[in-house]
Design an enzyme around this catalytic site. Structure first.
Site, PDB file in Angstrom:
ATOM      1  N   LYS A 112      -1.416  -1.792   4.290  1.00 50.97           N
ATOM      2  CA  LYS A 112      -1.299  -2.814   3.245  1.00 50.97           C
ATOM      3  C   LYS A 112       0.139  -3.326   3.219  1.00 50.97           C
ATOM      4  O   LYS A 112       0.460  -4.247   3.955  1.00 50.97           O
ATOM      5  CB  LYS A 112      -1.776  -2.243   1.928  1.00 50.97           C
ATOM      6  CG  LYS A 112      -3.217  -1.720   2.094  1.00 50.97           C
ATOM      7  CD  LYS A 112      -3.863  -1.310   0.844  1.00 50.97           C
ATOM      8  CE  LYS A 112      -5.180  -0.595   1.062  1.00 50.97           C
ATOM      9  NZ  LYS A 112      -6.033  -1.051   2.138  1.00 50.97           N
ATOM     10  N   SER A 162      -7.805  -0.005  -6.308  1.00 48.28           N
ATOM     11  CA  SER A 162      -7.899  -1.079  -5.323  1.00 48.28           C
ATOM     12  C   SER A 162      -8.713  -2.276  -5.778  1.00 48.28           C
ATOM     13  O   SER A 162      -8.455  -3.390  -5.367  1.00 48.28           O
ATOM     14  CB  SER A 162      -8.496  -0.525  -4.029  1.00 48.28           C
ATOM     15  OG  SER A 162      -9.793   0.004  -4.264  1.00 48.28           O
ATOM     16  N   HIS A 174      -2.239   1.345  -2.757  1.00 49.82           N
ATOM     17  CA  HIS A 174      -2.053  -0.042  -3.208  1.00 49.82           C
ATOM     18  C   HIS A 174      -0.776  -0.218  -4.017  1.00 49.82           C
ATOM     19  O   HIS A 174      -0.533  -1.295  -4.538  1.00 49.82           O
ATOM     20  CB  HIS A 174      -3.272  -0.505  -4.012  1.00 49.82           C
ATOM     21  CG  HIS A 174      -4.466  -0.748  -3.156  1.00 49.82           C
ATOM     22  ND1 HIS A 174      -4.795  -1.982  -2.635  1.00 49.82           N
ATOM     23  CD2 HIS A 174      -5.399   0.108  -2.682  1.00 49.82           C
ATOM     24  CE1 HIS A 174      -5.881  -1.887  -1.899  1.00 49.82           C
ATOM     25  NE2 HIS A 174      -6.268  -0.619  -1.916  1.00 49.82           N
TER      26      HIS A 174
END
Lengths: 80, 391
Positions: free
Chosen positions: B244, B185, B213
């Site tokens: 995300k 990250s 991610h």
């Protein structure tokens, strides 16, 4: 199998770069408050010991380690 | 001595920042103008630190789905998945996630933290061993501490170091959980999963990969680094987040192991919390459909990532090792990092300021995250803000 004194000798060796001038290392030397090691540096120090003795040291022992003696004792216990 | 003594370093940093008139931690987004623009701490800025990788937070299909769920199912479930909090749509999302990842089982959690912390605290227990990448996310560290298992770190992204540690464990690898991430990250660097999978095949153990991610970014279907590297079969558990690339909040674990259905009822972060709200589940399902239907979002994301990375590199900044949708500028002096973060905000770019221990190593980061929704002009605006920083 390494014993307490073997671990102690090695700890003194890997702690050399952290020893300030005039300060003598002994079994009561405190890693964080006296020698000023960060938690990351303590882990790096343990990695060096792991590689030297070809052992695995779990992070779980960290809360029980304040002094050089604590570390040597915990390492000895791992063999038990 | 008081309970508060241990917070003194944080109190000191906060006072220092207040004296400078800078508040990077908990910056206030006063208004959102789009997925990529807003008013932050009083400044109109391009948002370059939101992890909104596919830019789906204002996607009309997601908003319509959320609105419909809100009207039909209410604002919250008011209960645990194990009590009254399992709605039909929670199960539908689990089925859709399993199908997307080509796995047989899926669990939906209320947050990404609950998913990664929950799985890493539950899969291994006392007497077992966890071998984890040293730069793993805080939620994974929190989880393994709760597990009661022996915790051993391997050097970041170093399969040889992992092999060395597994060799030392001998037969204990039978009860071993290996943990790493797809894309990390803070620096956006990727795990060498093909090599890590090969080490796992040689020494044994189970492998959990956090693709928080990398979901929607890599692999033919957007399933992450494991898909891109062709080693999904070696990954026993994939965990991740809806917060995300899917633009909502929540987390998941997918696996082919049928025992996952039992693990579900042993995972405390799944049981002792309310299940995700219906509107969150609805927008997540819509975003997952869009992720699959519009692979061009992934291409746009990577075009933007390369544009920002190449631009910052040309300006001479010290960057993370490879181009990725996370582009981190490394700064050794944290005072300079704080000053630069503030300058960037005033020049119209919001990025994340990351300080140790959240950053790997002893340095600070100005961490940018790129979105598919950024236009090339917006990327150039971010670059211009960096160019104006005093040397």
């Amino acid at each position: 199998m390494p014993d307490y004194d073997d671990y102690l000798a090695r700890i003194y060796e890997v702690l050399k770069p952290f020893t300030k001038q005039g300060l003598l290392l002994n079994e009561d030397s405190e890693l964080v408050t006296e020698l000023g090691l960060t938690s990351l540096q303590v882990m790096e120090l343990i990695e060096q010991i792991e590689d030297y003795f070809d052992i695995c040291v779990p992070l779980n022992i960290l809360p029980d380690i304040r002094t050089v003696r604590d570390l040597a004792e915990q390492l000895e216990k791992l063999d038990a | 001595m008081s309970l508060f003594d241990k917070f003194q370093p944080l109190i000191d940093i906060r006072a220092e920042l207040e004296a400078l008139g800078v508040m990077p931690f908990g910056a206030v987004t006063e208004k959102l103008l789009s997925a990529t623009e807003g008013i932050v701490n009083g400044h109109r800025v391009i948002l370059a630190g939101t992890n909104n990788y596919l830019g789906l937070t204002f996607e009309p299909e997601c908003i319509a789905a959320a609105r419909q769920a809100l009207e039909e199912q209410g604002t919250g479930t008011t209960g645990s998945r194990m009590a009254n909090g399992t709605f039909a749509d929670h199960l539908r999302l689990e089925q859709e996630l399993a199908a997307f990842f080509d796995r047989r089982h899926a669990i939906v959690f209320s947050t990404g933290y609950a998913a990664t912390m929950g799985m890493s605290s539950t899969l291994a227990g006392p007497g077992d061993v966890i071998v984890m990448d040293a730069d793993s996310h805080a939620s994974l560290y929190d989880g393994v501490r709760l597990s009661g298992a022996d915790i051993i770190r391997f050097r970041h992204n170093d399969p040889d170091d992992l092999a060395k540690r597994l060799r030392r464990l001998g037969e204990r690898t039978e009860n071993c959980l290996i943990i790493t991430e797809g894309m990390f990250s803070m620096l956006g660097d990727q795990a060498p999963l093909a090599e890590i999978a090969a080490v796992k095949r040689e020494y044994g153990g189970m492998l959990l990969v956090d693709e928080a991610h990398s979901l929607g970014m890599l692999g033919e279907h957007g399933r992450g680094v494991a898909e891109r590297d062709g080693v999904e079969k070696d990954v026993d558990f994939v965990v991740g987040t809806f917060s995300k690339s899917l633009g909502a909040i929540g987390g998941y674990c997918v696996s082919n192991h049928p025992q996952l259905e039992a693990v579900r009822f042993a995972t405390r972060s799944y049981i002792f919390t309310a299940s995700p709200s219906p509107s969150v589940i609805a927008s997540t399902r819509a975003a997952l459909r869009i992720l699959q239907r519009r692979p061009e979002l992934r291409e746009r994301l990577w075009d933007n990532a390369r544009r920002l990375y190449d631009g910052l590199k040309a300006l001479g900044f010290q960057l993370s090792p490879e181009p990725s949708p996370v582009v981190a500028v490394t700064i050794e002096d944290r005072h300079q990092a704080i000053a630069w973060w503030n300058e960037l905000l005033q020049h119209g770019a919001y990025v994340n300021l990351v300080m140790p221990p959240a950053s790997p190593g002893d340095y600070a980061l100005l961490r940018c995250s790129v979105s598919a929704a950024h236009t090339p002009d917006q990327i150039d605006h971010i670059l211009a803000a960096f160019e104006r920083l005093p040397g």
